[in-house]
Write an enzyme that holds these catalytic residues in place. Structure first.
Site, PDB file in Angstrom:
ATOM      1  CG  ASP A   1       9.028 -21.161   1.749  1.00  0.00           C
ATOM      2  OD1 ASP A   1       8.871 -22.207   1.090  1.00  0.00           O
ATOM      3  OD2 ASP A   1       8.718 -21.054   2.949  1.00  0.00           O
TER       4      ASP A   1
ATOM      5  CG  HIS B   1       4.163 -19.925   5.007  1.00  0.00           C
ATOM      6  ND1 HIS B   1       5.422 -20.297   4.605  1.00  0.00           N
ATOM      7  CD2 HIS B   1       3.453 -21.073   5.131  1.00  0.00           C
ATOM      8  CE1 HIS B   1       5.474 -21.615   4.483  1.00  0.00           C
ATOM      9  NE2 HIS B   1       4.288 -22.106   4.788  1.00  0.00           N
TER      10      HIS B   1
ATOM     11  CB  ALA C   1       4.386 -32.106   2.944  1.00  0.00           C
TER      12      ALA C   1
ATOM     13  NE  ARG D   1       6.444 -20.089   9.975  1.00  0.00           N
ATOM     14  CZ  ARG D   1       5.957 -20.902   9.047  1.00  0.00           C
ATOM     15  NH1 ARG D   1       4.903 -21.641   9.299  1.00  0.00           N
ATOM     16  NH2 ARG D   1       6.526 -20.974   7.860  1.00  0.00           N
ATOM     17  NE  ARG D   2       6.734 -13.653   5.175  1.00  0.00           N
ATOM     18  CZ  ARG D   2       5.789 -14.153   4.383  1.00  0.00           C
ATOM     19  NH1 ARG D   2       5.653 -15.456   4.249  1.00  0.00           N
ATOM     20  NH2 ARG D   2       4.966 -13.348   3.735  1.00  0.00           N
TER      21      ARG D   2
ATOM     22  CB  SER E   1       9.552 -31.575   7.274  1.00  0.00           C
ATOM     23  OG  SER E   1      10.020 -30.520   6.442  1.00  0.00           O
TER      24      SER E   1
ATOM     25  CB  ALA F   1       6.033 -15.413  -1.732  1.00  0.00           C
ATOM     26  CB  THR F   2       8.148 -19.188  -5.750  1.00  0.00           C
ATOM     27  OG1 THR F   2       7.855 -20.293  -4.890  1.00  0.00           O
ATOM     28  CG2 THR F   2       9.570 -18.704  -5.498  1.00  0.00           C
ATOM     29  CB  ALA F   3       2.797 -19.594  -3.943  1.00  0.00           C
TER      30      ALA F   3
END
Length: 200
Positions: free
Chosen positions: A105, A72, A31, A75-76, A33, A54-56
């Site tokens: 991700d 996230h 986490a 940042r993209r 990292s 996105a899998t969440a």
């Protein structure tokens, strides 16, 4: 009881030794990292249109989780396409276009979405994903969490999650090239530094 489908050893070798222009990359790490940032860097370096997978599953009542997702998103690059795929990851990979780069991700959240499956059903689900990755014409970058370096989870559901994700990452590591480990502020190319296990 019917045995789950198997992936042949030749299929694994074919994927690794392929001379095509497609790439299958695994980025793993603990986490916070920087593994997602490194995966995003690799996606930008691909020079291809990026599809962020996105899998969440988004819970509108979980403000802390929403904040993580927004970080996230900010940042993209704005030109990246985003797909919300909490369940049908194999289908998304199967339908990918050759000219694109898929950034998935993360595998951990995808695995968590299937914890209600029994072991036989999960084996079928994970094998289906591996087979789609072997045959995908697009570049695919997979982000996965390292969950087995701490204490043994106190509850069965936690142990199931750890074991399933760890096994999936090991199987992916046998067909992905390169495999990166991001930890301690450094990126390590395990495909160059390490040796694959004999049974891989």
């Amino acid at each position: 009881m019917q045995n789950p489908p198997e992936i042949s050893k030749t299929a694994f070798v074919t994927r690794v030794d392929s001379t095509s222009n497609r790439h299958l990359i695994l980025v793993t790490g603990p986490a916070r990292s920087g593994k997602s940032e490194w995966a995003e860097t690799l996606a930008m370096r691909s020079g291809k249109p990026v599809v962020y997978v996105a899998t969440a599953q988004v819970d509108p009542d979980d403000l802390e989780w929403r904040s993580r997702i927004e970080q996230h998103q900010q940042r993209r690059p704005c030109e990246w396409q985003t797909l919300q795929v909490p369940i049908t990851l194999a289908v998304t990979i199967q339908d990918a276009v050759q000219s694109t780069c898929l950034l998935v991700d993360s595998l951990g959240t995808w695995v968590a979405n299937f914890l209600d499956q029994n072991d036989e059903a999960w084996e079928i689900t994970s094998v289906e994903l591996l087979e789609c990755l072997l045959n995908c014409p697009a570049d695919v970058i997979l982000v996965a969490e390292e969950t087995g370096w701490g204490v043994v989870p106190a509850y069965p559901i936690g142990r199931k999650f750890r074991d399933r994700l760890g096994t999936l990452c090991r199987r992916l590591g046998a067909i992905a090239n390169p495999v990166f480990l991001v930890t301690g502020g450094h990126v390590l190319n395990l495909s160059l530094l390490g040796s694959p296990l004999p049974d891989s």
